[in-house]
Design a protein around this motif. Structure first.
Motif, PDB file in Angstrom:
ATOM      1  N   PHE A 159     -21.208   6.203  -6.945  1.00 32.16           N
ATOM      2  CA  PHE A 159     -20.749   5.175  -7.878  1.00 32.16           C
ATOM      3  C   PHE A 159     -20.373   5.820  -9.211  1.00 32.16           C
ATOM      4  O   PHE A 159     -21.079   6.703  -9.704  1.00 32.16           O
ATOM      5  CB  PHE A 159     -21.837   4.126  -8.123  1.00 32.16           C
ATOM      6  CG  PHE A 159     -22.260   3.378  -6.891  1.00 32.16           C
ATOM      7  CD1 PHE A 159     -21.490   2.338  -6.397  1.00 32.16           C
ATOM      8  CD2 PHE A 159     -23.423   3.719  -6.221  1.00 32.16           C
ATOM      9  CE1 PHE A 159     -21.874   1.646  -5.256  1.00 32.16           C
ATOM     10  CE2 PHE A 159     -23.818   3.037  -5.083  1.00 32.16           C
ATOM     11  CZ  PHE A 159     -23.039   1.996  -4.598  1.00 32.16           C
ATOM     12  N   THR A 180     -17.086   4.669  -5.798  1.00 27.63           N
ATOM     13  CA  THR A 180     -16.840   3.253  -6.058  1.00 27.63           C
ATOM     14  C   THR A 180     -16.964   2.999  -7.552  1.00 27.63           C
ATOM     15  O   THR A 180     -18.004   3.285  -8.152  1.00 27.63           O
ATOM     16  CB  THR A 180     -17.846   2.375  -5.294  1.00 27.63           C
ATOM     17  OG1 THR A 180     -17.673   2.579  -3.888  1.00 27.63           O
ATOM     18  CG2 THR A 180     -17.637   0.906  -5.617  1.00 27.63           C
ATOM     19  N   LEU A 182     -17.498   0.843 -10.777  1.00 28.40           N
ATOM     20  CA  LEU A 182     -18.173  -0.388 -11.178  1.00 28.40           C
ATOM     21  C   LEU A 182     -17.670  -0.768 -12.566  1.00 28.40           C
ATOM     22  O   LEU A 182     -17.950  -0.078 -13.549  1.00 28.40           O
ATOM     23  CB  LEU A 182     -19.691  -0.186 -11.185  1.00 28.40           C
ATOM     24  CG  LEU A 182     -20.298   0.302  -9.863  1.00 28.40           C
ATOM     25  CD1 LEU A 182     -21.796   0.558 -10.018  1.00 28.40           C
ATOM     26  CD2 LEU A 182     -20.036  -0.691  -8.739  1.00 28.40           C
ATOM     27  N   ARG A 185     -14.779  -7.313 -15.182  1.00 28.67           N
ATOM     28  CA  ARG A 185     -13.469  -7.926 -14.964  1.00 28.67           C
ATOM     29  C   ARG A 185     -12.544  -7.737 -16.167  1.00 28.67           C
ATOM     30  O   ARG A 185     -11.366  -7.391 -16.020  1.00 28.67           O
ATOM     31  CB  ARG A 185     -13.641  -9.416 -14.663  1.00 28.67           C
ATOM     32  CG  ARG A 185     -12.359 -10.236 -14.718  1.00 28.67           C
ATOM     33  CD  ARG A 185     -11.352  -9.825 -13.665  1.00 28.67           C
ATOM     34  NE  ARG A 185     -11.839 -10.120 -12.320  1.00 28.67           N
ATOM     35  CZ  ARG A 185     -11.174  -9.786 -11.216  1.00 28.67           C
ATOM     36  NH1 ARG A 185     -10.019  -9.127 -11.298  1.00 28.67           N
ATOM     37  NH2 ARG A 185     -11.684 -10.079 -10.025  1.00 28.67           N
ATOM     38  N   GLU A 212      -8.178  -0.398  -5.893  1.00 26.92           N
ATOM     39  CA  GLU A 212      -8.632  -0.978  -4.625  1.00 26.92           C
ATOM     40  C   GLU A 212     -10.080  -0.600  -4.314  1.00 26.92           C
ATOM     41  O   GLU A 212     -10.772  -1.313  -3.591  1.00 26.92           O
ATOM     42  CB  GLU A 212      -7.723  -0.527  -3.476  1.00 26.92           C
ATOM     43  CG  GLU A 212      -6.349  -1.180  -3.469  1.00 26.92           C
ATOM     44  CD  GLU A 212      -5.451  -0.694  -4.603  1.00 26.92           C
ATOM     45  OE1 GLU A 212      -5.624   0.477  -5.039  1.00 26.92           O
ATOM     46  OE2 GLU A 212      -4.606  -1.471  -5.065  1.00 26.92           O
ATOM     47  N   ARG A 213     -10.547   0.537  -4.854  1.00 26.49           N
ATOM     48  CA  ARG A 213     -11.928   0.962  -4.615  1.00 26.49           C
ATOM     49  C   ARG A 213     -12.886   0.427  -5.667  1.00 26.49           C
ATOM     50  O   ARG A 213     -14.086   0.693  -5.601  1.00 26.49           O
ATOM     51  CB  ARG A 213     -12.019   2.495  -4.588  1.00 26.49           C
ATOM     52  CG  ARG A 213     -11.412   3.136  -3.348  1.00 26.49           C
ATOM     53  CD  ARG A 213     -11.701   4.634  -3.329  1.00 26.49           C
ATOM     54  NE  ARG A 213     -13.128   4.908  -3.273  1.00 26.49           N
ATOM     55  CZ  ARG A 213     -13.837   4.972  -2.155  1.00 26.49           C
ATOM     56  NH1 ARG A 213     -13.253   4.752  -0.987  1.00 26.49           N
ATOM     57  NH2 ARG A 213     -15.121   5.247  -2.180  1.00 26.49           N
ATOM     58  N   ALA A 214     -12.381  -0.304  -6.623  1.00 27.42           N
ATOM     59  CA  ALA A 214     -13.228  -0.812  -7.703  1.00 27.42           C
ATOM     60  C   ALA A 214     -14.043  -2.013  -7.231  1.00 27.42           C
ATOM     61  O   ALA A 214     -13.566  -2.849  -6.463  1.00 27.42           O
ATOM     62  CB  ALA A 214     -12.375  -1.200  -8.901  1.00 27.42           C
ATOM     63  N   ARG A 215     -15.273  -2.078  -7.700  1.00 28.69           N
ATOM     64  CA  ARG A 215     -16.095  -3.276  -7.538  1.00 28.69           C
ATOM     65  C   ARG A 215     -16.073  -3.988  -8.885  1.00 28.69           C
ATOM     66  O   ARG A 215     -16.717  -3.564  -9.843  1.00 28.69           O
ATOM     67  CB  ARG A 215     -17.517  -2.914  -7.127  1.00 28.69           C
ATOM     68  CG  ARG A 215     -18.408  -4.129  -6.863  1.00 28.69           C
ATOM     69  CD  ARG A 215     -19.752  -3.708  -6.295  1.00 28.69           C
ATOM     70  NE  ARG A 215     -19.608  -3.024  -5.015  1.00 28.69           N
ATOM     71  CZ  ARG A 215     -20.601  -2.424  -4.369  1.00 28.69           C
ATOM     72  NH1 ARG A 215     -21.817  -2.419  -4.885  1.00 28.69           N
ATOM     73  NH2 ARG A 215     -20.375  -1.817  -3.220  1.00 28.69           N
ATOM     74  N   VAL A 216     -15.309  -5.049  -8.960  1.00 30.78           N
ATOM     75  CA  VAL A 216     -15.090  -5.742 -10.224  1.00 30.78           C
ATOM     76  C   VAL A 216     -16.250  -6.702 -10.474  1.00 30.78           C
ATOM     77  O   VAL A 216     -16.563  -7.554  -9.635  1.00 30.78           O
ATOM     78  CB  VAL A 216     -13.742  -6.482 -10.208  1.00 30.78           C
ATOM     79  CG1 VAL A 216     -13.516  -7.199 -11.533  1.00 30.78           C
ATOM     80  CG2 VAL A 216     -12.598  -5.495  -9.940  1.00 30.78           C
ATOM     81  N   LEU A 217     -16.875  -6.547 -11.635  1.00 29.15           N
ATOM     82  CA  LEU A 217     -18.093  -7.283 -11.952  1.00 29.15           C
ATOM     83  C   LEU A 217     -17.797  -8.466 -12.869  1.00 29.15           C
ATOM     84  O   LEU A 217     -16.870  -8.429 -13.675  1.00 29.15           O
ATOM     85  CB  LEU A 217     -19.103  -6.351 -12.629  1.00 29.15           C
ATOM     86  CG  LEU A 217     -19.372  -5.009 -11.935  1.00 29.15           C
ATOM     87  CD1 LEU A 217     -20.360  -4.181 -12.746  1.00 29.15           C
ATOM     88  CD2 LEU A 217     -19.874  -5.217 -10.514  1.00 29.15           C
ATOM     89  N   HIS A 221     -25.088  -6.491 -13.052  1.00 29.77           N
ATOM     90  CA  HIS A 221     -24.982  -5.995 -11.677  1.00 29.77           C
ATOM     91  C   HIS A 221     -26.139  -5.056 -11.372  1.00 29.77           C
ATOM     92  O   HIS A 221     -26.392  -4.095 -12.106  1.00 29.77           O
ATOM     93  CB  HIS A 221     -23.659  -5.252 -11.481  1.00 29.77           C
ATOM     94  CG  HIS A 221     -23.510  -4.649 -10.114  1.00 29.77           C
ATOM     95  ND1 HIS A 221     -23.411  -5.417  -8.970  1.00 29.77           N
ATOM     96  CD2 HIS A 221     -23.454  -3.347  -9.711  1.00 29.77           C
ATOM     97  CE1 HIS A 221     -23.291  -4.617  -7.916  1.00 29.77           C
ATOM     98  NE2 HIS A 221     -23.320  -3.362  -8.336  1.00 29.77           N
TER      99      HIS A 221
END
Length: 320
Positions: A159, A180, A182, A185, A212-217, A221
């Motif tokens: 991460f 990934t 993190l 938004r 595309e690999r981002a985990r948008v918070l 989190h």
């Protein structure tokens, strides 16, 4: 994306350009408008509720049988501010102060998180003056060899979380394209939108990171699902600025500040840098994080504070 740790410099043979954080005051003055205000507003809307929930849960109890969690402090560049009033508007005009730049590797039994990537290693040890003479930057201890010293390669980082996307924090992000991401938004919309430069971001410094690999918070989190490593929203310095809470068994709870404050005196006086994206959101974040620190009995590690960060043991030593 060309792959993990591969950077395309053919189009950029010279030294890195620091157009992000250091042009922020100029760009914001001309370009801040409805788009930024909407982004900051969305980020701020999540802040109070998220932190209230976290604060009310009380300190987590880490049993002696819990697998070890370690934090490595990494040196990520040198900073001298030549006019401290940039950080303390109306005060300290013309005063110089030595700061630092720090990153952190969090080694959890379920994976590895890199928090911030510092100033671009290619800058080298010779100071470069930026932001109309406001800052001198240099790198005397590159990031990747420090990770190698503790047995971590870029493709072993699971991460990547940047406190924000100014290029003194995203400078080496391109090495970690396989991780990934993190990201809040509001920061995602600014950094990966059509005009990142309006927010003080230099898209070249993170070109190898994939949206595309981002985990948008959308606020707080829990990175590994056990409550010990949590990202907390703290907008204001940038649209989706965030800080990191870590529950360490021996050291106790700590929070990594990002640029919520730049040095201890700024925290004591609650000064807001002239180049922050939103002063009101910054002050709200300061109040919320201070309340969180008090409720959890946590220590704030101010990432640019030379005196405090110098007092910490650095990798290959660690905190647990």
């Amino acid at each position: 994306m060309t792959g993990i740790g591969v950077m395309r410099w053919a189009h950029d043979p010279g030294p890195p350009r620091f157009s992000g954080m250091f042009n922020l005051g100029f760009h914001l003055g001309r370009h801040l408008g409805r788009e930024l205000l909407q982004i900051v507003s969305r980020a701020g809307a999540t802040l109070a509720g998220a932190l209230l929930v976290i604060g009310c849960t009380g300190p987590s109890k880490t049993a002696n049988t819990t697998p070890a969690l370690r934090v490595y402090v990494l040196e990520c560049g040198n900073v001298t501010i030549n006019d401290l009033s940039l950080l303390t508007p109306g005060e300290d005009e013309g005063t110089a102060k030595k700061l630092t730049n720090s990153c952190f590797l969090i080694d959890h039994p379920k994976g590895k998180l890199l928090w911030d990537t510092g100033i671009d290693d290619r800058l080298g040890p010779e100071p470069v003056t930026v932001f109309n003479g406001g800052f001198d930057l240099s790198v005397t201890k590159p990031l990747l060899p420090q990770l190698e010293e503790i047995g971590v390669t870029p493709d072993e980082v699971d991460f990547l979380a940047l406190s924000h996307f100014h290029d003194d924090h995203s400078g080496n992000a391109n090495h970690f394209g396989g991780a990934t991401l993190l990201i809040q938004r509001a920061e995602f919309d600014a950094a990966f939108g059509p005009n990142p430069e309006l927010y003080g971001f230099d898209a070249k410094s993170y070109a190898e990171l994939s949206a595309e690999r981002a985990r948008v918070l959308e606020g707080e989190h829990d990175v590994f699902g056990d409550g010990r490593v949590r990202i907390l929203p703290a907008p204001g310095h940038s649209p989706g600025h965030q800080v990191l809470f870590i529950e360490l068994e021996q050291t106790g709870p700590v929070v990594l500040s990002g640029d919520l404050y730049h040095f201890t005196g700024a925290r004591e006086r609650r000064t807001v840098p002239s180049f922050n994206a939103d002063e009101a959101a910054t002050r709200a974040s300061m109040m919320a994080i201070e309340s969180f620190l008090e409720a959890r009995g946590a220590t704030l590690w101010i990432q640019h504070d030379f005196e405090q960060i110098s007092s910490l043991r650095h990798a290959p030593a660690y905190y647990d």
